[in-house]
Design an enzyme around this catalytic site. Sequence first.
Site, PDB file in Angstrom:
ATOM      1  N   GLU A 170      -9.814   3.995   2.804  1.00 17.49           N
ATOM      2  CA  GLU A 170      -9.690   4.483   4.221  1.00 17.49           C
ATOM      3  C   GLU A 170      -8.846   5.188   5.226  1.00 17.49           C
ATOM      4  O   GLU A 170      -7.787   4.814   4.522  1.00 17.49           O
ATOM      5  CB  GLU A 170     -10.563   3.081   4.744  1.00 17.49           C
ATOM      6  CG  GLU A 170      -9.630   1.861   4.201  1.00 17.49           C
ATOM      7  CD  GLU A 170      -8.020   1.793   3.904  1.00 17.49           C
ATOM      8  OE1 GLU A 170      -7.694   2.517   5.583  1.00 17.49           O
ATOM      9  OE2 GLU A 170      -7.513   1.601   3.497  1.00 17.49           O
ATOM     10  N   GLY A 311      -3.832   2.596   1.580  1.00 15.22           N
ATOM     11  CA  GLY A 311      -4.978   2.255   1.503  1.00 15.22           C
ATOM     12  C   GLY A 311      -4.433   3.773   1.300  1.00 15.22           C
ATOM     13  O   GLY A 311      -4.633   4.095   0.215  1.00 15.22           O
ATOM     14  N   GLU A 312      -6.560   4.132   1.644  1.00 15.62           N
ATOM     15  CA  GLU A 312      -6.923   5.680   1.106  1.00 15.62           C
ATOM     16  C   GLU A 312      -7.064   5.856  -0.040  1.00 15.62           C
ATOM     17  O   GLU A 312      -8.166   6.649  -0.938  1.00 15.62           O
ATOM     18  CB  GLU A 312      -5.534   6.617   1.142  1.00 15.62           C
ATOM     19  CG  GLU A 312      -4.997   7.183   2.288  1.00 15.62           C
ATOM     20  CD  GLU A 312      -3.483   7.688   2.027  1.00 15.62           C
ATOM     21  OE1 GLU A 312      -3.409   8.812   0.852  1.00 15.62           O
ATOM     22  OE2 GLU A 312      -2.842   8.002   3.262  1.00 15.62           O
ATOM     23  N   GLY A 313      -7.444   4.255  -1.137  1.00 16.90           N
ATOM     24  CA  GLY A 313      -7.790   4.313  -2.484  1.00 16.90           C
ATOM     25  C   GLY A 313      -6.811   4.505  -3.601  1.00 16.90           C
ATOM     26  O   GLY A 313      -7.065   4.688  -4.089  1.00 16.90           O
TER      27      GLY A 313
END
Length: 346
Positions: A170, A311-313
């Site tokens: 995200e 975050g970001e995966g």
Amino acid sequence: MQFPEIPPLDDALRPVLQAAIDDKTKPLGALGRLEALALQLGLIQGTARPVLRRPTVIVFAADHGVADAGVSAYPAEVTAQMVQNFLAGGAAINVFSRQHGIALEIVDAGVRVPLPAAPGLVNCRIADGTRNFANEPAMTPEQAAAAMTAGMARVLRHAQQGCNVIGFGEMGIANTSAAACLMQRLTGLPLEDCIGRGTGLDDAGLARKREVLAGALARHADAQAPLDVLATFGGFEIAMMAGAFLAAAASRMVILVDGFIATAALLVAQRLDPNVLQYCVFTHCSHERGHRALLAQFDAAPLLALDLRLGEGTGCALAWPLLASAAAFLNEMATFSGAGVSTASP
């Protein structure tokens, strides 16, 4: 709103898979937690020879109205700027995905500034960001349902293309505030256990964040059911992830769970269907304060502890090689009987 049925894993397979693991040419349990991971992969796929295909990370991006209340160290425009960075291939998730051969998809779930069409960008916009939940619900029930439906649709598209292992990332300034409120309301834990510094708030900023979130929780005391809580405090990217978790589990995919925001989205999904957790591999425990307490709610044992808070995966991409190794040893290691190796003495 209708959600897909998630089949529980077949526990009758557990002793069969454990016997296959124990028959490998190694002392019992010598591969440690990799063995538990291999067992989970086998249970999800219903076989002692699991195959992981087309690993994919979907990054959902959206803005949060509560950012206007001064709860983040960064301005809201950073969300759109980071999406452009993803599309240019310059973010951490781009680097790690390239390194490990993971497919990456970027979804505009509701960035405040509409983004121009670009290769690699999927437009699932619900609105130009959510409203400020310090004053009013973040979204309408219809918007929350539309976001969840969009998240489910993205997963089903990848499943139809042969992907069977997927993670979700995200991007959204102030989304740790949304996640903290979701966590507090759905678990009943003290707000102090749910709130952290996010992208780097100083002490004054953290105090401001605490004040805003406490006020919002009091203002919306009537929001108690999972979907009501999601609509009141969530973000479009969080709602899409919640739907995506449910669709991935219903499709019997291996699910990589990233950090605090993704785990908060999973909390919503778990409250709707507890079976979703059986398909989840928790990739890491982040530096964000609430994440450890949230993982404890699931009795989760994350694979990595790297103090990530991005975050970001990124945790999904970093943990992927461990899943590949777990599947590889289960498929390729010799057995005691096949290799002519003696087992341990009784």
